[in-house]
Design a protein around this motif. Structure first.
Motif, PDB file in Angstrom:
ATOM      1  N   ALA A 150       0.780  -1.172  -0.106  1.00  0.00           N
ATOM      2  CA  ALA A 150       0.003   0.108  -0.017  1.00  0.00           C
ATOM      3  C   ALA A 150       0.819   1.395  -0.230  1.00  0.00           C
ATOM      4  O   ALA A 150       0.625   2.256  -0.684  1.00  0.00           O
ATOM      5  N   ARG A 151       1.841   1.153   0.773  1.00  0.00           N
ATOM      6  CA  ARG A 151       2.974   2.365   0.820  1.00  0.00           C
ATOM      7  C   ARG A 151       3.417   2.529  -0.511  1.00  0.00           C
ATOM      8  O   ARG A 151       3.697   3.664  -1.080  1.00  0.00           O
ATOM      9  N   ARG A 152       3.902   1.401  -1.390  1.00  0.00           N
ATOM     10  CA  ARG A 152       4.515   1.399  -2.562  1.00  0.00           C
ATOM     11  C   ARG A 152       3.401   2.155  -3.517  1.00  0.00           C
ATOM     12  O   ARG A 152       3.839   2.754  -4.425  1.00  0.00           O
ATOM     13  N   ASP A 153       2.070   1.660  -3.500  1.00  0.00           N
ATOM     14  CA  ASP A 153       1.091   2.284  -4.216  1.00  0.00           C
ATOM     15  C   ASP A 153       0.823   3.823  -4.125  1.00  0.00           C
ATOM     16  O   ASP A 153       0.783   4.629  -4.962  1.00  0.00           O
ATOM     17  N   ALA A 154       0.914   4.129  -2.903  1.00  0.00           N
ATOM     18  CA  ALA A 154       0.680   5.727  -2.497  1.00  0.00           C
ATOM     19  C   ALA A 154       1.853   6.225  -3.054  1.00  0.00           C
ATOM     20  O   ALA A 154       1.634   7.569  -3.478  1.00  0.00           O
ATOM     21  N   TRP A 155       3.099   5.942  -3.169  1.00  0.00           N
ATOM     22  CA  TRP A 155       4.097   6.593  -3.586  1.00  0.00           C
ATOM     23  C   TRP A 155       3.904   6.815  -5.114  1.00  0.00           C
ATOM     24  O   TRP A 155       4.271   7.833  -5.601  1.00  0.00           O
ATOM     25  N   GLY A 156       3.373   5.632  -5.719  1.00  0.00           N
ATOM     26  CA  GLY A 156       3.123   6.054  -7.300  1.00  0.00           C
ATOM     27  C   GLY A 156       2.203   6.887  -7.588  1.00  0.00           C
ATOM     28  O   GLY A 156       2.065   7.756  -8.344  1.00  0.00           O
ATOM     29  N   ARG A 157       0.944   7.086  -6.611  1.00  0.00           N
ATOM     30  CA  ARG A 157       0.107   8.096  -6.803  1.00  0.00           C
ATOM     31  C   ARG A 157       0.620   9.522  -6.569  1.00  0.00           C
ATOM     32  O   ARG A 157       0.228  10.415  -7.469  1.00  0.00           O
ATOM     33  N   ALA A 181      -4.547  13.123  -1.457  1.00  0.00           N
ATOM     34  CA  ALA A 181      -3.748  12.674  -0.140  1.00  0.00           C
ATOM     35  C   ALA A 181      -4.190  12.282   1.075  1.00  0.00           C
ATOM     36  O   ALA A 181      -3.969  11.622   1.646  1.00  0.00           O
ATOM     37  N   GLU A 182      -5.524  12.815   0.893  1.00  0.00           N
ATOM     38  CA  GLU A 182      -6.319  12.211   2.247  1.00  0.00           C
ATOM     39  C   GLU A 182      -6.630  10.748   2.143  1.00  0.00           C
ATOM     40  O   GLU A 182      -7.346  10.353   3.201  1.00  0.00           O
ATOM     41  N   GLY A 183      -6.514  10.219   1.099  1.00  0.00           N
ATOM     42  CA  GLY A 183      -6.636   8.644   1.056  1.00  0.00           C
ATOM     43  C   GLY A 183      -5.590   7.993   1.762  1.00  0.00           C
ATOM     44  O   GLY A 183      -5.735   6.703   1.900  1.00  0.00           O
ATOM     45  N   GLY A 184      -4.636   8.644   2.366  1.00  0.00           N
ATOM     46  CA  GLY A 184      -3.840   8.036   3.621  1.00  0.00           C
ATOM     47  C   GLY A 184      -2.175   8.002   2.906  1.00  0.00           C
ATOM     48  O   GLY A 184      -1.823   8.661   2.147  1.00  0.00           O
ATOM     49  N   TYR A 185      -1.254   8.022   4.279  1.00  0.00           N
ATOM     50  CA  TYR A 185       0.171   7.875   3.752  1.00  0.00           C
ATOM     51  C   TYR A 185       0.761   9.315   3.659  1.00  0.00           C
ATOM     52  O   TYR A 185       1.272   9.555   2.786  1.00  0.00           O
ATOM     53  N   TRP A 186       0.256  10.009   4.772  1.00  0.00           N
ATOM     54  CA  TRP A 186       0.864  11.483   4.883  1.00  0.00           C
ATOM     55  C   TRP A 186       2.109  11.561   4.611  1.00  0.00           C
ATOM     56  O   TRP A 186       2.593  12.556   3.925  1.00  0.00           O
ATOM     57  N   SER A 187       3.025  10.731   5.175  1.00  0.00           N
ATOM     58  CA  SER A 187       4.378  11.013   5.193  1.00  0.00           C
ATOM     59  C   SER A 187       4.953  10.846   3.818  1.00  0.00           C
ATOM     60  O   SER A 187       6.114  11.546   3.396  1.00  0.00           O
ATOM     61  N   ILE A 188       4.234  10.153   2.784  1.00  0.00           N
ATOM     62  CA  ILE A 188       4.750   9.788   1.577  1.00  0.00           C
ATOM     63  C   ILE A 188       4.543  10.999   0.718  1.00  0.00           C
ATOM     64  O   ILE A 188       5.234  11.637   0.021  1.00  0.00           O
ATOM     65  N   TRP A 189       3.320  11.742   1.058  1.00  0.00           N
ATOM     66  CA  TRP A 189       2.894  12.748   0.377  1.00  0.00           C
ATOM     67  C   TRP A 189       3.827  13.888   0.734  1.00  0.00           C
ATOM     68  O   TRP A 189       4.574  14.806  -0.360  1.00  0.00           O
TER      69      TRP A 189
END
Length: 229
Positions: A150-157, A181-189
């Motif tokens: 999920a983190r890897r996918d969030a990075w791609g988004r 970004a409100e879909g999750g993983y604040w630190s990645i954004w």
């Protein structure tokens, strides 16, 4: 890991600090303060978000119903942490420290201790990662722990959104990115948009419960008052 501020205990109808008869009853108040996100891995959970005990209730039963001992956690972070009870000062905590300074997020979806930490603090960051299993990768046998994927996918988004912004830098686009970004993983954004001061500030203010005293006016991380980092 997003540094959070859940504030003082909520008040009841008589304007007195709430007394919970069951710890699960604190879930709504925690989500109201912090948003529907795991306090450790930052995954957005629309249902079954656990009330997590910072100090395990099995070891500290007197803290089972105390607001100061609550955070929110996904099932994977909560079950991995389990009944472990490290010394408070051996771990970086999202409600007490500026955890954004403690960890690094990369394209591969792995969470690491920040490279510029002094050795003692780096060890503490590594223990914090291990506590909730943020160093785990996908279990291909049953795929029950998908946090890494999920983190890897969030990075791609987030990278895709950054490319959109480069092609069309306008207010509607910036607002759309915040919504994504409100879909999750604040630190990645925050990491992907690290060079954009305006977006950093927007991420900090858009997510409920982000500890704003962990950042300066430009959205750069600063030591948390009374924290370890």
């Amino acid at each position: 890991m997003r540094p959070v501020d859940k504030g003082e205990p909520p008040l009841d109808d008589q304007a007195r600090p709430k007394k919970y008869t069951r710890y699960v009853n604190a879930r709504r108040d925690l989500i109201t303060r912090l948003g529907p996100y795991c306090s450790y891995c930052e995954m957005k959970i629309d249902s079954n978000l656990d009330v997590e005990h910072i100090r395990p209730k099995t070891t500290y039963p007197e803290l089972e119903l105390e607001w100061d001992n609550f955070l929110l956690a996904c099932r994977n972070c909560n079950s991995t942490k389990g009944d472990k009870s490290p010394a408070v000062t051996d771990i970086f905590w999202p409600h007490a420290d500026n955890t954004y300074r403690a960890f690094e997020y990369g394209e591969e979806g792995v969470v690491k201790a920040a490279h510029d930490l002094p050795p003692a603090l780096k060890k503490k960051a590594e223990r914090s990662i291990s506590l909730t299993g943020l160093d785990k990768t996908l279990d291909m046998e049953n795929a029950s722990d998908r946090r890494w994927l999920a983190r890897r996918d969030a990075w791609g988004r987030a990278k895709e959104a950054l490319n959109w912004l480069r092609e069309c830098d306008c207010e509607p686009m910036r607002k759309m990115i915040i919504s994504a970004a409100e879909g999750g993983y604040w630190s990645i954004w925050m990491t992907v948009f690290a060079q954009d001061e305006d977006m950093r500030r927007r991420f900090i203010h858009a997510w409920r419960g982000t500890a704003k005293n962990c950042f300066d006016e430009q959205g750069g991380p600063v030591p948390r008052p009374n924290g370890q980092l």
